[in-house]
Every structure is written in structure tokens, then in C-alpha cells.
Design a protein around this motif. Structure first.
Motif, PDB file in Angstrom:
ATOM      1  N   ILE A  75       6.495   6.597 -11.597  1.00  0.00           N
ATOM      2  CA  ILE A  75       6.776   8.032 -11.499  1.00  0.00           C
ATOM      3  C   ILE A  75       8.152   8.252 -10.889  1.00  0.00           C
ATOM      4  CG2 ILE A  75       6.038  10.208 -10.459  1.00  0.00           C
ATOM      5  CD1 ILE A  75       3.170   9.142 -10.544  1.00  0.00           C
ATOM      6  N   MET A  76       8.490   7.458  -9.875  1.00  0.00           N
ATOM      7  CA  MET A  76       9.828   7.557  -9.281  1.00  0.00           C
ATOM      8  C   MET A  76      10.908   7.248 -10.309  1.00  0.00           C
ATOM      9  SD  MET A  76       9.541   5.973  -5.434  1.00  0.00           S
ATOM     10  CE  MET A  76      11.313   6.123  -5.262  1.00  0.00           C
ATOM     11  N   GLY A  77      10.650   6.268 -11.183  1.00  0.00           N
ATOM     12  CA  GLY A  77      11.619   5.942 -12.222  1.00  0.00           C
ATOM     13  C   GLY A  77      11.854   7.111 -13.167  1.00  0.00           C
ATOM     14  N   VAL A  78      10.773   7.820 -13.528  1.00  0.00           N
ATOM     15  CA  VAL A  78      10.918   8.993 -14.383  1.00  0.00           C
ATOM     16  C   VAL A  78      11.690  10.086 -13.647  1.00  0.00           C
ATOM     17  CG1 VAL A  78       9.684  10.761 -15.673  1.00  0.00           C
ATOM     18  CG2 VAL A  78       8.808   8.421 -15.623  1.00  0.00           C
ATOM     19  N   PHE A  79      11.413  10.248 -12.350  1.00  0.00           N
ATOM     20  CA  PHE A  79      12.144  11.228 -11.548  1.00  0.00           C
ATOM     21  C   PHE A  79      13.633  10.896 -11.518  1.00  0.00           C
ATOM     22  CE2 PHE A  79      14.051  12.063  -7.356  1.00  0.00           C
ATOM     23  CZ  PHE A  79      13.980  13.442  -7.319  1.00  0.00           C
ATOM     24  N   THR A 113      11.010   1.109 -16.177  1.00  0.00           N
ATOM     25  CA  THR A 113       9.688   1.660 -15.895  1.00  0.00           C
ATOM     26  C   THR A 113       8.585   0.801 -16.517  1.00  0.00           C
ATOM     27  OG1 THR A 113      10.618   3.894 -15.802  1.00  0.00           O
ATOM     28  CG2 THR A 113       8.244   3.724 -16.105  1.00  0.00           C
ATOM     29  N   VAL A 114       8.812   0.318 -17.724  1.00  0.00           N
ATOM     30  CA  VAL A 114       7.822  -0.543 -18.385  1.00  0.00           C
ATOM     31  C   VAL A 114       7.726  -1.891 -17.673  1.00  0.00           C
ATOM     32  CG1 VAL A 114       7.301  -1.793 -20.512  1.00  0.00           C
ATOM     33  CG2 VAL A 114       8.044   0.592 -20.613  1.00  0.00           C
ATOM     34  N   ALA A 115       8.842  -2.389 -17.145  1.00  0.00           N
ATOM     35  CA  ALA A 115       8.844  -3.694 -16.481  1.00  0.00           C
ATOM     36  C   ALA A 115       8.058  -3.678 -15.167  1.00  0.00           C
ATOM     37  CB  ALA A 115      10.282  -4.144 -16.222  1.00  0.00           C
ATOM     38  N   LEU A 116       7.966  -2.536 -14.513  1.00  0.00           N
ATOM     39  CA  LEU A 116       7.294  -2.472 -13.214  1.00  0.00           C
ATOM     40  C   LEU A 116       5.834  -2.919 -13.274  1.00  0.00           C
ATOM     41  CD1 LEU A 116       8.837   0.868 -11.873  1.00  0.00           C
ATOM     42  CD2 LEU A 116       9.277  -1.439 -11.005  1.00  0.00           C
ATOM     43  N   PRO A 117       4.985  -2.343 -14.135  1.00  0.00           N
ATOM     44  CA  PRO A 117       3.599  -2.824 -14.169  1.00  0.00           C
ATOM     45  C   PRO A 117       3.473  -4.253 -14.686  1.00  0.00           C
ATOM     46  CG  PRO A 117       3.988  -1.251 -15.951  1.00  0.00           C
ATOM     47  CD  PRO A 117       5.185  -1.211 -15.056  1.00  0.00           C
ATOM     48  N   VAL A 118       4.406  -4.668 -15.578  1.00  0.00           N
ATOM     49  CA  VAL A 118       4.365  -6.045 -16.068  1.00  0.00           C
ATOM     50  C   VAL A 118       4.571  -7.017 -14.905  1.00  0.00           C
ATOM     51  CG1 VAL A 118       5.514  -7.739 -17.544  1.00  0.00           C
ATOM     52  CG2 VAL A 118       5.133  -5.401 -18.378  1.00  0.00           C
ATOM     53  N   LEU A 119       5.556  -6.751 -14.081  1.00  0.00           N
ATOM     54  CA  LEU A 119       5.811  -7.611 -12.922  1.00  0.00           C
ATOM     55  C   LEU A 119       4.643  -7.575 -11.939  1.00  0.00           C
ATOM     56  CD1 LEU A 119       9.572  -6.725 -12.325  1.00  0.00           C
ATOM     57  CD2 LEU A 119       8.656  -8.923 -13.129  1.00  0.00           C
ATOM     58  N   PHE A 120       4.030  -6.402 -11.788  1.00  0.00           N
ATOM     59  CA  PHE A 120       2.904  -6.299 -10.846  1.00  0.00           C
ATOM     60  C   PHE A 120       1.740  -7.188 -11.290  1.00  0.00           C
ATOM     61  CE2 PHE A 120      -1.195  -4.312  -9.798  1.00  0.00           C
ATOM     62  CZ  PHE A 120      -1.128  -4.326  -8.410  1.00  0.00           C
ATOM     63  N   PHE A 121       1.412  -7.142 -12.578  1.00  0.00           N
ATOM     64  CA  PHE A 121       0.268  -7.922 -13.049  1.00  0.00           C
ATOM     65  C   PHE A 121       0.596  -9.415 -13.171  1.00  0.00           C
ATOM     66  CE2 PHE A 121      -1.120  -3.686 -14.525  1.00  0.00           C
ATOM     67  CZ  PHE A 121      -2.378  -3.664 -13.928  1.00  0.00           C
ATOM     68  N   GLU A 145      10.177  -8.975  -7.195  1.00  0.00           N
ATOM     69  CA  GLU A 145      11.074  -8.482  -8.230  1.00  0.00           C
ATOM     70  C   GLU A 145      10.750  -7.013  -8.592  1.00  0.00           C
ATOM     71  OE1 GLU A 145       9.767 -11.460  -8.198  1.00  0.00           O
ATOM     72  OE2 GLU A 145      11.546 -12.722  -8.149  1.00  0.00           O
ATOM     73  N   MET A 146       9.479  -6.694  -8.591  1.00  0.00           N
ATOM     74  CA  MET A 146       9.081  -5.320  -8.873  1.00  0.00           C
ATOM     75  C   MET A 146       9.652  -4.364  -7.827  1.00  0.00           C
ATOM     76  SD  MET A 146       5.253  -3.623  -8.865  1.00  0.00           S
ATOM     77  CE  MET A 146       5.180  -3.763  -7.069  1.00  0.00           C
ATOM     78  N   ILE A 147       9.568  -4.759  -6.570  1.00  0.00           N
ATOM     79  CA  ILE A 147      10.063  -3.911  -5.483  1.00  0.00           C
ATOM     80  C   ILE A 147      11.575  -3.752  -5.585  1.00  0.00           C
ATOM     81  CG2 ILE A 147      10.341  -3.785  -2.970  1.00  0.00           C
ATOM     82  CD1 ILE A 147       7.603  -5.254  -2.796  1.00  0.00           C
ATOM     83  N   VAL A 148      12.280  -4.834  -5.833  1.00  0.00           N
ATOM     84  CA  VAL A 148      13.733  -4.765  -5.956  1.00  0.00           C
ATOM     85  C   VAL A 148      14.133  -3.909  -7.160  1.00  0.00           C
ATOM     86  CG1 VAL A 148      15.813  -6.124  -6.419  1.00  0.00           C
ATOM     87  CG2 VAL A 148      14.116  -6.964  -4.797  1.00  0.00           C
ATOM     88  N   LEU A 149      13.385  -4.018  -8.246  1.00  0.00           N
ATOM     89  CA  LEU A 149      13.701  -3.259  -9.447  1.00  0.00           C
ATOM     90  C   LEU A 149      13.570  -1.761  -9.199  1.00  0.00           C
ATOM     91  CD1 LEU A 149      14.395  -3.085 -12.441  1.00  0.00           C
ATOM     92  CD2 LEU A 149      11.949  -3.408 -12.953  1.00  0.00           C
ATOM     93  N   TYR A 150      12.478  -1.325  -8.582  1.00  0.00           N
ATOM     94  CA  TYR A 150      12.311   0.123  -8.394  1.00  0.00           C
ATOM     95  C   TYR A 150      13.301   0.666  -7.375  1.00  0.00           C
ATOM     96  CZ  TYR A 150       9.977   1.247  -3.896  1.00  0.00           C
ATOM     97  OH  TYR A 150       9.692   1.490  -2.581  1.00  0.00           O
ATOM     98  N   LEU A 151      13.606  -0.118  -6.335  1.00  0.00           N
ATOM     99  CA  LEU A 151      14.594   0.340  -5.354  1.00  0.00           C
ATOM    100  C   LEU A 151      15.999   0.361  -5.959  1.00  0.00           C
ATOM    101  CD1 LEU A 151      13.392  -1.432  -2.072  1.00  0.00           C
ATOM    102  CD2 LEU A 151      13.251   1.002  -2.650  1.00  0.00           C
ATOM    103  N   GLY A 152      16.317  -0.638  -6.768  1.00  0.00           N
ATOM    104  CA  GLY A 152      17.627  -0.665  -7.412  1.00  0.00           C
ATOM    105  C   GLY A 152      17.811   0.500  -8.367  1.00  0.00           C
ATOM    106  N   ALA A 153      16.765   0.809  -9.148  1.00  0.00           N
ATOM    107  CA  ALA A 153      16.840   1.943 -10.072  1.00  0.00           C
ATOM    108  C   ALA A 153      17.007   3.253  -9.308  1.00  0.00           C
ATOM    109  CB  ALA A 153      15.583   1.981 -10.940  1.00  0.00           C
TER     110      ALA A 153
END
Length: 408
Positions: A75-79, A113-121, A145-153
Motif C-alpha cells: 500500500i505504501m508503494g502505491v501511495f 510492489t509485486v516483488a514485496l510479497p514474493v520476497l516475503f514468501f 531484501e523486502m524491507i530494503v526494497l520498500y524503504l528504498g522505494a
């Protein structure tokens, strides 16, 4: 933060979104309107799904520990993408370039945004963490990597939007510049949120513990940043309306001397709608202007152009500008007509007529105060200056005309 610190901003943003729904329905093909609504909606959803009670409920409902993490990050990525797309469309430019940049940002954030759940699972996060998922799993493969990706975005969006708003604000003014200035503050706070979170994550990589930054400092900064950002986008939309209402209220107040003079005339009717406490300033001004025009129309046969000319010449001789002298002449003529109407005498036949029974005085007044030319306010100001003050002379030095009409 308390749960209310998440739900209160979420409720506020939900109200803003509901208020914008009619505009979205009317302009659903307008990318600017769509971006505004997407931004407000996703900001509200971030707070709602980021609240610990909601996180716990989503985890329990799905049966997957910490699944709320990637959901909130998506959701943050969409924002973040909505902020960029909105700025690009708002600033405008060649349509092809705007569309190209919009598609580029959407593509970049769609991939992230698509990569986030992929990395989580791909990773493992079996222990539920309601507040410190970022720092607790900062060193876990794939979750890291998921955490770094969302913070970087998030940091990328905050940085780019801040720079774009700063550059744009140098070339505009008024409410748009005010909105851009507020937006810069909001985006800086968004950047501070991401930087604070990232600092805590890096500290965890280095063996330190700065989780208090992530759980205590970052959420309030995000809350304030989202609200400030929403205000920044709304200011250029509501600001011109506020200016219009303020202008209407000022005009309404400035018409008061003329309205007081005319409403004291015997037989005067109407006025409650213009004085209603619930009426908007624009409605008040419109009603007052309409009633003034109607009353001036009834005074037409009593308007003596000789009174107007003499008062205008006297005001000009005492140093008044041509415009002020003309307003003083009209005010004197209207006062004389009101005084004449107060005697109860029958309306006279106009001695000086311009045809169709219209007197020269009525024609001069009609030309000066016809709807749309703003002539009522100068006339009201002149009436206010010519009100009795310590004798028969007004504050502007123009003598008050006699209480009855002069001989024609």
C-alpha cells in the motif's frame, strides 16, 4: 503510538476521500483527479492496516504470521507512486512527455510492489511482530531484501517529489505556491520516516539496537507527514474558493452604508435572506446587491442630476480624484432622493429626460452601478463618507445635500 494515532488520521483521510468522490465520478478519465484520490485513499489505508490491532486481525484471519507487513508495504508503494504521478500530471507539460513519465513511474513501482510479497514468501518470518518487524527481521534472508526494497522505494519517491515541488514553487505564486510549500514539508517528513526506519535497520545489521527509532519515532513522523501532504494537495483546490468567499464577505460589509441608507426608506421590503446567519458570504453579497439595485430602481424618478453635478464639482474642487468626485456626486443624489421619498410626496415627472421617461440622474446612476462593474462598492463608500458627523458635513468634506429635492 496508540491505536487511535493510526485510526484518527485514517478516518480523516477517509472523509477527504469521500468528499472527493463526486469529482472522481465526474472526472474519472482525468489522471490528475485519479491520482489525488489514489493518494488520499492509499494514505488512509496505510494508517488503517498499519495499526497494531489491524495487523493482528489480518494475520489471524489469513493464518500467516506477519503477512500484514508486505500488505502495508505494498500500500505504501502505491501511495509513493501516486505522489509521483500526481506531481507529474499536476505540473503538466507536453502530453506525450507527461504520459511517458507517468508510465515509467507506474512501471517502476509496479515491479517493486509485486516483488514485496514474493520476497516475503521466499523468506521465513514465523514469529509475529506487531510493531518491530523491520528491525527484528532485518538480517533474515529475503525479508531483509523486502524491507530494503520498500524503504528504498519510499525514500526515492520522497526525494523526487520534494525536488520537483521545490523547482516548481519558484515559478508560481498564490495558493499553488502555498500548496507546494506545504507539500515540500510533507514530503520531507515522509523522507524522515524512511530515513529513520532505514537507520534502525542498518543498526541491526551492525549488531546495534535502535528499534526505538523504528517503533517510537518513525510512526508519528509518518502520521504528520501524510496529513501535511494531504493538506498540501488540497490547498490549491480549496484556496481559490476561500478567496472568493473572503472577497464576497468584504464586499458585503462595504455595502453596509448604502444598505443602511436605502433600507430606512418607507416602504422598503425584503432583506431577511441576506441577513440569515446560515447564508454563505457569496449569498449574502448577492442578496444585498439585488435588494440595493431594486431599491435604487424605485428611486429613479426622484434622482436629481443637478444635485449630482453640484456635489461632484464641489468634491473635485476640494481635491478629490475624478472617480471619487463622481462617486460623491452619485451619493449626494441618492441621499437627496431618499430624503425626498421620506417626505411622502408624489414622484415628480423628470424634467431632464433621456427618452422613455428616464431622467439624466437615473441614467448616470444606472451606468455607474450596473451589475457586474463593481460600481456599488465605491457608491457605498461615498455614502459612508457623506454620513453626518458633527454637523452637516461628511468626513470627506462634501456637504450633505438638502433633505428635499432641489428645484429643477
Amino acid at each position: 503510538m496508540r491505536s487511535s494515532d493510526y485510526y484518527v488520521p485514517s478516518a480523516f483521510l477517509a472523509l477527504v476521500f469521500v468528499a472527493k468522490l463526486p469529482a472522481l465520478v465526474r472526472g474519472r478519465n482525468n489522471p490528475l483527479i485519479r491520482s489525488v484520490c489514489a493518494l488520499v485513499a492509499t494514505a488512509g489505508l496505510c494508517f488503517f492496516f498499519g495499526a497494531p490491532p489491524t495487523i493482528s486481525a489480518v494475520n489471524e484471519l489469513t493464518g500467516i504470521p506477519n503477512v500484514s507487513g508486505p500488505l502495508v508495504y505494498m500500500i505504501m508503494g502505491v501511495f509513493d507512486c501516486s505522489c509521483l504521478v500526481l506531481i507529474v500530471n499536476w505540473r503538466g507539460g507536453p502530453p506525450d512527455r507527461v504520459r511517458r513519465r507517468t508510465r515509467q513511474w507506474i512501471a517502476v513501482y509496479a515491479v517493486a510492489t509485486v516483488a514485496l510479497p514474493v520476497l516475503f514468501f521466499l523468506g521465513e518470518a514465523p514469529e509475529e511482530r506487531l510493531r518491530d518487524l523491520d528491525t527484528y527481521y532485518a538480517t533474515t534472508p529475503y525479508i531483509r531484501e523486502m524491507i530494503v526494497l520498500y524503504l528504498g522505494a519510499h525514500l526515492l519517491s520522497a526525494t523526487v517529489t520534494t525536488v520537483l515541488c521545490l523547482r516548481w514553487a519558484r515559478h508560481v505564486g498564490g495558493w499553488l505556491r502555498a500548496g507546494l510549500t506545504v507539500l515540500v514539508c510533507g514530503f520531507v517528513l515522509n523522507w524522515a520516516f524512511g530515513a529513520t526506519k532505514l537507520t534502525a535497520v542498518v543498526a541491526a545489521w551492525l549488531g546495534g539496537d535502535l528499534s526505538a527509532l523504528s517503533t517510537g519515532a518513525a510512526p508519528p513522523v509518518a502520521a504528520v507527514g501524510a496529513l501535511v501532504t494531504a493538506v498540501g494537495f488540497l490547498l490549491p483546490l480549496v484556496g481559490p474558493g476561500l478567496d472568493d468567499q473572503a472577497t464576497a464577505w468584504t464586499s458585503y460589509r462595504r455595502l453596509a452604508p448604502l444598505w443602511r441608507l436605502l433600507r430606512t426608506t418607507p416602504g422598503e421590503v425584503g432583506g431577511p435572506a441576506g441577513e440569515s446567519w446560515w447564508a454563505s458570504p457569496r449569498t449574502r453579497r448577492t442578496v444585498r446587491e439585488t435588494l440595493i439595485h431594486d431599491r435604487l430602481l424605485t428611486l429613479g424618478p426622484r434622482l436629481d442630476d443637478g444635485v449630482r453635478r453640484r456635489a461632484r464639482e464641489l468634491a473635485a474642487a476640494e481635491g478629490a480624484s475624478a472617480r471619487d468626485a463622481e462617486a460623491a456626486g452619485l451619493a449626494a443624489m441618492v441621499r437627496a432622493a431618499v430624503a425626498d421619498a421620506g417626505t411622502g410626496t408624489a414622484e415628480p415627472e423628470p424634467a431632464a429626460s433621456l427618452g422613455w421617461g428616464v431622467s439624466a440622474g437615473a441614467a448616470a446612476l444606472t451606468a455607474a452601478v450596473r451589475p457586474g462593474n463593481g460600481g456599488l462598492v465605491p457608491l457605498a463608500r461615498a455614502v459612508g463618507r457623506s454620513e453626518p458627523a458633527g454637523g452637516g458635513t461628511g468626513r470627506a468634506g462634501v456637504r450633505r445635500p438638502p433633505p428635499v429635492r432641489s428645484a429643477r
